[in-house]
Design a protein around this motif. Structure first.
Motif, PDB file in Angstrom:
ATOM      1  N   ASN A 210      31.543  38.471  39.317  1.00 23.99           N
ATOM      2  CA  ASN A 210      30.128  38.104  39.790  1.00 23.99           C
ATOM      3  C   ASN A 210      30.578  37.378  41.196  1.00 23.99           C
ATOM      4  O   ASN A 210      31.535  36.325  41.171  1.00 23.99           O
ATOM      5  N   VAL A 211      29.747  37.541  42.373  1.00 28.29           N
ATOM      6  CA  VAL A 211      30.086  36.939  43.841  1.00 28.29           C
ATOM      7  C   VAL A 211      28.740  36.204  43.883  1.00 28.29           C
ATOM      8  O   VAL A 211      27.631  36.730  43.957  1.00 28.29           O
ATOM      9  N   LEU A 212      29.018  35.082  44.436  1.00 25.33           N
ATOM     10  CA  LEU A 212      27.873  34.272  45.045  1.00 25.33           C
ATOM     11  C   LEU A 212      28.053  33.872  46.372  1.00 25.33           C
ATOM     12  O   LEU A 212      29.128  33.346  46.826  1.00 25.33           O
ATOM     13  N   VAL A 213      27.145  34.343  47.383  1.00 25.21           N
ATOM     14  CA  VAL A 213      27.062  33.828  48.865  1.00 25.21           C
ATOM     15  C   VAL A 213      26.626  32.390  48.810  1.00 25.21           C
ATOM     16  O   VAL A 213      25.630  31.849  48.393  1.00 25.21           O
ATOM     17  N   SER A 214      27.389  31.631  49.698  1.00 27.09           N
ATOM     18  CA  SER A 214      27.280  30.165  49.952  1.00 27.09           C
ATOM     19  C   SER A 214      26.854  30.121  51.570  1.00 27.09           C
ATOM     20  O   SER A 214      26.862  31.058  52.309  1.00 27.09           O
ATOM     21  N   HIS A 215      26.850  28.757  51.699  1.00 25.51           N
ATOM     22  CA  HIS A 215      26.195  28.870  53.258  1.00 25.51           C
ATOM     23  C   HIS A 215      27.405  28.675  54.322  1.00 25.51           C
ATOM     24  O   HIS A 215      27.246  29.105  55.507  1.00 25.51           O
ATOM     25  N   VAL A 216      28.668  28.821  53.610  1.00 23.72           N
ATOM     26  CA  VAL A 216      29.857  29.011  54.414  1.00 23.72           C
ATOM     27  C   VAL A 216      30.739  30.364  54.104  1.00 23.72           C
ATOM     28  O   VAL A 216      31.721  30.758  54.829  1.00 23.72           O
ATOM     29  N   GLY A 217      30.355  30.975  53.116  1.00 23.35           N
ATOM     30  CA  GLY A 217      31.099  32.102  52.730  1.00 23.35           C
ATOM     31  C   GLY A 217      30.677  32.631  51.537  1.00 23.35           C
ATOM     32  O   GLY A 217      29.741  32.959  50.903  1.00 23.35           O
ATOM     33  N   LEU A 218      31.957  32.994  50.774  1.00 20.32           N
ATOM     34  CA  LEU A 218      31.755  33.404  49.207  1.00 20.32           C
ATOM     35  C   LEU A 218      32.326  32.726  48.132  1.00 20.32           C
ATOM     36  O   LEU A 218      33.395  32.073  48.494  1.00 20.32           O
ATOM     37  N   THR A 219      31.805  32.781  47.089  1.00 17.73           N
ATOM     38  CA  THR A 219      32.268  32.065  45.904  1.00 17.73           C
ATOM     39  C   THR A 219      31.873  32.959  44.575  1.00 17.73           C
ATOM     40  O   THR A 219      31.520  33.828  44.669  1.00 17.73           O
ATOM     41  N   GLY A 220      31.936  32.183  43.420  1.00 18.93           N
ATOM     42  CA  GLY A 220      31.643  32.762  42.553  1.00 18.93           C
ATOM     43  C   GLY A 220      32.822  33.210  41.587  1.00 18.93           C
ATOM     44  O   GLY A 220      33.928  33.186  42.195  1.00 18.93           O
ATOM     45  N   PRO A 221      32.789  33.342  40.308  1.00 20.93           N
ATOM     46  CA  PRO A 221      33.689  33.833  39.417  1.00 20.93           C
ATOM     47  C   PRO A 221      34.865  34.831  39.875  1.00 20.93           C
ATOM     48  O   PRO A 221      36.107  34.667  39.972  1.00 20.93           O
ATOM     49  N   GLY A 222      34.352  35.805  40.503  1.00 17.48           N
ATOM     50  CA  GLY A 222      35.233  36.793  41.073  1.00 17.48           C
ATOM     51  C   GLY A 222      36.052  36.596  42.281  1.00 17.48           C
ATOM     52  O   GLY A 222      37.123  36.930  42.544  1.00 17.48           O
ATOM     53  N   ILE A 223      35.448  35.872  43.173  1.00 18.08           N
ATOM     54  CA  ILE A 223      36.172  35.543  44.531  1.00 18.08           C
ATOM     55  C   ILE A 223      37.073  34.262  44.093  1.00 18.08           C
ATOM     56  O   ILE A 223      38.220  34.206  44.549  1.00 18.08           O
ATOM     57  N   ILE A 224      36.509  33.064  43.178  1.00 17.47           N
ATOM     58  CA  ILE A 224      37.496  32.328  42.721  1.00 17.47           C
ATOM     59  C   ILE A 224      38.947  32.785  42.192  1.00 17.47           C
ATOM     60  O   ILE A 224      39.979  32.223  42.472  1.00 17.47           O
TER      61      ILE A 224
END
Length: 396
Positions: A210-224
């Motif tokens: 999964n990917v989560l959009v944050s205020h400054v970019g991308l996070t979430g388990p997949g991105i991490i």
């Protein structure tokens, strides 16, 4: 000058466990920079503490590049040994992550702290110098020293690049690990949007998650998890300078359908459902809150009916579903979960955690050049290497 058999530097998970293991046979002092122990431990698992990963040891080791180094510590101090330290049970969740049934990291910290009754703890003690004969800050003399100072992430917990210079032990390049990514484009307008079960690619590396959009970019388990591949592929050392990041990642928003299968589906659906608006049609592929942004990137109006979309636009929709790109300009280092790099394993005995260069000096936890993915793996490293270091130093 106060004298001890063992001085342990760092009161995080590895340092606490080392103190527990060593205290039965030795006079131990635990030196902690903060006014309390386990600050980083309290932050793990969103405050719930994913204390370890419960995969069988043989399988667990396959998730680490340095599995041969970790093998002895993992078998010396197992998950069952860890669980036995507490008077409550544990819950197993997805990917074999283990949480206390109380769902409070503070209960884990208390359970461990209760085992330190025979350990002298010195709070607000910042180690600045260690002499060759193991005199710390000119005021504490130890026969053996265990360094468990952690990495460079979460500086508010006491982690610092300065900790690597306490000894002459060789250090590999220090980098951000398991870190959110900063995008060139301002994504604050869609912050909070989730992209579920997608495949994220960087060069030859691919991660599904999964990917989560944050205020400054991308996070979430997949991105991490992908961030480790990105970080390791860039030449930099945080002890010298921050990384220069300028790269592109791609996200397959429909990983279960090939490009050809999507083309067939679009062709058939555009004919059969010609009056449907494209913004509504895309709901079967994308999170509703992401569709407007997606269409804007594709250069299409969401209020256009399928029958009015030409072949070129249809192909653009498909191409972006299979390869939606973002330009990455930095790591969000303040939120990096682990440190890549550390004390060079080539100069540490994996069966004792003792330096092969400086007798009586031991290392445990994240200060070592060890790291794993998310899901309790890194706490497993901390507890097992900490226990082995404390046990070995105590026996010696």
């Amino acid at each position: 000058m106060k004298e001890y058999d063992i001085a342990i530097i760092g009161g995080g998970p590895a340092g606490i466990m080392a103190a527990i293991a060593a205290s039965g046979t030795s006079r131990v002092i635990l030196l902690e920079k903060n006014p309390s122990l386990g600050r980083k431990l309290l932050m793990t698992g969103g405050g719930r503490c994913n204390i370890t990963n419960n995969k069988p040891i043989k399988q667990l080791l396959t998730f680490f590049n340095n599995k041969n180094f970790l093998k002895h510590s993992f078998y010396t101090f197992t998950n069952d040994d860890l669980f036995s330290l507490f008077d409550f049970g544990f819950i197993e969740e997805d990917d074999n992550r283990m949480f206390p049934e109380t769902e409070r990291a503070s209960d884990i910290l208390k359970g461990l702290s209760d085992k330190l009754e025979d350990v002298v703890i010195s709070y607000n003690f910042e180690v600045k110098t260690i002499s060759e004969d193991f005199v710390i800050n000119d005021c504490i003399k130890a026969e053996r020293i265990i360094i468990a100072t952690g990495g460079v992430t979460y500086p508010q917990t006491g982690c610092s690049p300065d900790n690597y210079s306490l000894t002459s032990q060789p250090i590999t390049d220090i980098k951000y690990g398991l870190s959110p990514l900063v995008t060139r484009e301002d994504l604050s307008g869609i912050a909070g949007v989730s992209l579920n079960d997608v495949v994220i690619s960087y060069k030859k590396s691919k991660v599904r998650g999964n990917v989560l959009v944050s205020h400054v970019g991308l996070t979430g388990p997949g991105i991490i998890n992908l961030s480790n591949e990105i970080s390791e592929g860039i030449s930099y050392n945080l002890l010298v300078r921050k990384p220069d990041v300028d790269l592109e990642i791609a996200i397959d928003l429909c990983p279960d359908l090939s490009h050809e299968e999507l083309l067939d589906k679009f062709t058939n659906d555009f004919q059969a459902k010609g009056k449907t608006y494209i913004k509504n049609y895309l709901k079967q592929f994308l999170t509703n809150s992401f569709i407007a942004y997606y269409l804007d990137r594709c250069g299409l109006d969401g209020n256009v009916q399928l029958s009015r979309i030409n072949k070129k636009s249809k192909n653009r929709l498909i191409e972006n579903l299979k390869r939606f790109t973002f330009e990455i300009t930095d790591f969000n280092g303040d939120l990096a979960k682990v440190t890549i790099g550390g004390v060079d394993l080539g100069n540490v005995n994996s069966k004792t955690m003792e330096s092969t260069l400086i007798p009586g000096l031991y290392f445990a936890g994240e200060v070592l050049d060890l790291h794993g993915p998310t899901g309790g793996y890194n706490l497993k490293i901390a507890f097992s290497t900490g226990y082995l270091a404390g046990l070995s130093a105590g026996l010696k």
